[in-house]
Design an enzyme around this catalytic site. Structure first.
Site: not given
Ligand SMILES: *[C@@H]1O[C@H](CO)[C@@H](O)[C@H](O)[C@H]1NC(C)=O
Ligand SMILES: *[C@@H]1O[C@H](CO)[C@@H](O)[C@H](O)[C@H]1NC(C)=O
Length: 319
Positions: A72, A120, A218-219
């Site tokens: 994402h 994801d 995120s990530g």
């Protein structure tokens, strides 16, 4: 002379140890428990992924030329927009140990589903390899036979304060938070009130009530230590902003993607290590109260900003 030779041998041995043990070694991470600011070099695989000059996601260095992040995070399919920073401590200058690279290839998992956050996971190839130092080193990835029982203590790291709309001050160091793994049965139960969330076996949850579990960007990684090595268990995917206790963060379960990662990075030296949990997994006997009215009550008013990952990301880019 003898002493000199000994010293040289010691240095060579030290280098050999680093080279052989490859992944997951953080020579400067000596703490057992920590606060919120990560001392420089604590997480040498942590990457700051920049899109058009802004930090938007975390990532991890998994070999000298590959970075693992969340699908994402890949908001645009344009290689030129991306810059990766390694050995970074703060989002402000100067970062003495820092190295940056542009990106020559981006691979998003072909079955990534942005509505349900299935698969994801994404890979970015560096324009040229980085050299390893005490501040820049690869993490080990959890192999496909790894087990992470409930309550396994792990750490999430990142620069983004995803729990609310406040960003970290630019001069704030990388943030770290210690959180327990929450088994999939319990996590699925916790998320019942969020009707469009399905916790699959390719996800792993972690978090703790009243603790900044949303601080991992995120990530970025969920990482757990076994022996002397740090092993990445998850990639920060989504959650409910941390004001809401009772909803753990959800991560892509790295061990489920060993074959996919191996196929994509063909030939690169990525270290897969098996993480084992001892005892019995309390999640196997977890019983979900299907009503889960406690969480329902908490969840309802907050529905509007569910799935912080994507939304916070866009907010930050658009500001
Ligand atoms: C685990 O990974 C290895 C190496 O990629 C592969 O040979 C094996 O088939 C995988 N096992 C499962 C259950 O996916
Ligand atoms: C389910 O929750 C409702 C209120 O949300 C409550 O009235 C009811 O007793 C609960 N049922 C069970 C079996 O706990």
């Amino acid at each position: 002379m003898a002493a000199w030779i000994l010293l040289v041998c010691a240095l060579i041995t030290l280098q050999a140890v680093y080279a052989l043990s490859d992944c997951g070694v953080a020579p400067l991470n000596t703490r057992i428990v920590g606060g919120q600011n990560a001392p420089a070099g604590s997480w040498p695989w942590q990457v700051s992924v920049h899109y058009q000059s802004s930090h938007i996601c975390g990532g991890t260095l998994i070999s000298d030329q590959w970075v693992l992040t969340a699908a994402h995070c890949i908001i645009k399919n344009s290689l030129k927009a991306w810059t990766l920073y390694f050995g970074r401590e703060t989002q402000a200058w100067p970062n003495t140990h820092e190295v940056k690279r542009s990106v020559s290839q981006v691979i998003v998992h072909p079955n990534y589903n942005n509505y349900y956050s299935y698969n994801d996971i994404a890979l970015m190839k560096l324009s040229s390899p980085v050299s390893f130092t005490d501040y820049i080193r690869p993490i080990c990835l959890a192999s496909n036979s790894s087990q992470f029982y409930s309550s396994t203590s792990c750490w999430a790291t990142g620069w983004g304060k995803l729990g609310n709309y406040e960003t970290l001050p630019a001069n704030a160091p990388l943030q770290e938070v210690q959180i327990p793994v929450i088994g999939n049965k319990q996590c699925s139960c916790d998320y019942i009130p969020a009707q469009d969330v399905i916790i699959t076996q390719k996800m792993i949850c972690a978090g703790q009530q009243n603790k900044g579990a949303c601080q991992g960007d995120s990530g970025g990684p969920l990482q757990c230590k076994e022996g002397s090595k740090w092993i990445q268990a998850g990639i920060t995917s989504f959650g409910v902003p941390c004001a809401l206790a009772g909803f753990p963060e959800v991560y892509a379960r790295v061990s489920e993607f060993q074959t996919w990662i191996t196929n994509q990075v063909a030939g690169a030296n990525v270290g897969f290590v098996t993480f084992t949990s001892s005892g019995t997994d309390t999640d196997s006997s977890f019983v979900c109260c299907s009503n889960n009215s406690g969480n329902s009550a908490k969840f309802a008013p907050e529905l509007g900003f569910f799935i912080f990952s994507v939304k916070m990301l866009l907010d930050r880019i658009l500001v």
